[in-house]
Scaffold this motif. Structure first.
Motif, PDB file in Angstrom:
ATOM      1  N   LYS A 161      62.025 -24.728  53.153  1.00  0.00           N
ATOM      2  CA  LYS A 161      60.893 -24.135  54.069  1.00  0.00           C
ATOM      3  C   LYS A 161      59.816 -23.540  53.426  1.00  0.00           C
ATOM      4  CE  LYS A 161      64.526 -23.441  57.618  1.00  0.00           C
ATOM      5  NZ  LYS A 161      65.217 -22.499  58.353  1.00  0.00           N
ATOM      6  N   GLU A 162      60.282 -22.613  52.513  1.00  0.00           N
ATOM      7  CA  GLU A 162      59.010 -22.130  51.860  1.00  0.00           C
ATOM      8  C   GLU A 162      58.080 -23.309  51.073  1.00  0.00           C
ATOM      9  OE1 GLU A 162      60.952 -19.421  49.011  1.00  0.00           O
ATOM     10  OE2 GLU A 162      61.576 -17.814  50.350  1.00  0.00           O
ATOM     11  N   ALA A 163      58.407 -24.141  50.535  1.00  0.00           N
ATOM     12  CA  ALA A 163      57.559 -25.208  49.912  1.00  0.00           C
ATOM     13  C   ALA A 163      56.718 -25.812  51.118  1.00  0.00           C
ATOM     14  CB  ALA A 163      58.447 -26.047  49.215  1.00  0.00           C
ATOM     15  N   LEU A 164      57.384 -26.176  52.302  1.00  0.00           N
ATOM     16  CA  LEU A 164      56.776 -26.641  53.613  1.00  0.00           C
ATOM     17  C   LEU A 164      55.854 -25.837  53.969  1.00  0.00           C
ATOM     18  CD1 LEU A 164      59.714 -28.442  55.407  1.00  0.00           C
ATOM     19  CD2 LEU A 164      57.832 -29.588  54.247  1.00  0.00           C
ATOM     20  N   GLN A 167      57.090 -33.235  44.179  1.00  0.00           N
ATOM     21  CA  GLN A 167      57.774 -32.297  43.013  1.00  0.00           C
ATOM     22  C   GLN A 167      58.265 -30.911  43.941  1.00  0.00           C
ATOM     23  OE1 GLN A 167      56.297 -31.371  39.240  1.00  0.00           O
ATOM     24  NE2 GLN A 167      58.184 -30.829  38.385  1.00  0.00           N
ATOM     25  N   LYS A 168      57.140 -30.275  44.204  1.00  0.00           N
ATOM     26  CA  LYS A 168      57.345 -29.199  44.842  1.00  0.00           C
ATOM     27  C   LYS A 168      58.115 -29.189  46.190  1.00  0.00           C
ATOM     28  CE  LYS A 168      52.557 -27.723  43.951  1.00  0.00           C
ATOM     29  NZ  LYS A 168      51.285 -27.484  44.467  1.00  0.00           N
ATOM     30  N   LEU A 169      58.367 -30.283  46.807  1.00  0.00           N
ATOM     31  CA  LEU A 169      59.309 -30.563  48.044  1.00  0.00           C
ATOM     32  C   LEU A 169      60.660 -30.710  47.639  1.00  0.00           C
ATOM     33  CD1 LEU A 169      56.485 -31.915  50.585  1.00  0.00           C
ATOM     34  CD2 LEU A 169      57.425 -29.741  50.297  1.00  0.00           C
ATOM     35  N   GLY A 170      60.935 -31.251  46.382  1.00  0.00           N
ATOM     36  CA  GLY A 170      62.279 -31.359  45.906  1.00  0.00           C
ATOM     37  C   GLY A 170      62.380 -32.988  46.098  1.00  0.00           C
TER      38      GLY A 170
END
Length: 257
Positions: free
Chosen positions: A77-80, A217-220
């Motif tokens: 959620k934080e990455a989004l 990568q940031k979003l996994g």
């Protein structure tokens, strides 16, 4: 220094046992002189407890899984939130579907990915059937050198206004791509192949691929396909009805908010 050196954190079971053992520490007795039990005594107490209460292992594993899932969900959620603009508003990412749609679907894919090809008609049917979904294409070539070549060709095709036609042609191809296949697909959809090949060398296209990889990568998102719909990251292929449910969930969430 670890209290239980015999517990290795190489997989979920070992981590669960570690959590369980640490949870038992406060209840463990001490010697008359308030000195901790030695390692062998501690191991024996833990072993006897687990043998007598094997269900505790499953409870510990479930608790660990719930904790990890909660942490993963929060991180996603934080990455989004932090990367929403890069996901949905990048001027260099091709846009399809309904550009004015009220729901945005972001897709990460590789043209050599069998799962991407399998889900492509499902996603296409869901988007077409809905009619109000905006699609953002994120080229994410990770499987082969030809994947990267195809991705650069697709981004070059976007400059000629034929991105989705070329994208569909590549996704419909069965088997591995190569240079000849990519050129043939370009000709079939009416692209100026010479111009496409010239544009493929533009550093801006390479920058787009790099940015997509960093965003994934940031979003996994570690494989393909990967989808982002609203606040949901979907790591893998899904079917048309699942896409539809996610589209509707975004709209319902807005009503609830």
């Amino acid at each position: 220094m670890p209290i239980f050196p015999f517990i290795f954190r190489r997989n979920r079971l070992h981590r669960g046992l570690a959590v369980l053992a640490l949870g038992l520490l406060p209840a463990m007795p001490v010697t008359a002189a308030d000195k901790p039990l030695d390692k062998a005594a501690v191991e024996q107490i833990v072993r006897e407890y687990l043998v007598a209460n094997p269900e505790v292992i499953l409870e510990a594993l479930q608790a660990l899984e719930n904790r990890e899932q909660a942490a993963s969900t929060q991180a996603a959620k934080e990455a989004l939130t932090a990367n929403r603009a890069a996901l949905e508003q990048s001027p260099t990412s091709p846009v399809g579907g309904n550009p004015k749609g009220d729901v945005t679907l972001v897709e990460f894919f590789d043209y050599n990915c069998g799962y991407c090809k399998r889900t492509h008609p499902e996603r296409t049917a869901a988007v077409k059937g809905d009619g109000k979904v905006r699609v953002i294409y994120k080229e994410f070539p990770i499987l082969a050198a030809s994947s990267r070549e195809a991705a650069r060709a697709a981004l070059a095709a976007n400059r000629q206004g034929k991105y989705e036609a070329f994208h569909t042609a590549l996704m419909s191809h069965q088997g591995r791509l190569d240079t000849d296949t990519i050129r043939r697909a370009a000709r079939d959809v009416g692209l100026d192949v010479k111009q496409m090949e010239k544009d493929m060398g533009d550093p801006a296209i390479e920058a787009e691929l790099k940015a997509n990889a960093e965003l994934a990568q940031k979003l996994g998102i570690r494989g393909t396909p990967g989808f982002v719909i609203g606040d949901t990251v979907v790591p893998g292929a899904i079917e048309a009805d699942q896409f539809v449910n996610l589209f509707n969930a975004v709209r319902e969430g807005r009503k609830g908010g």
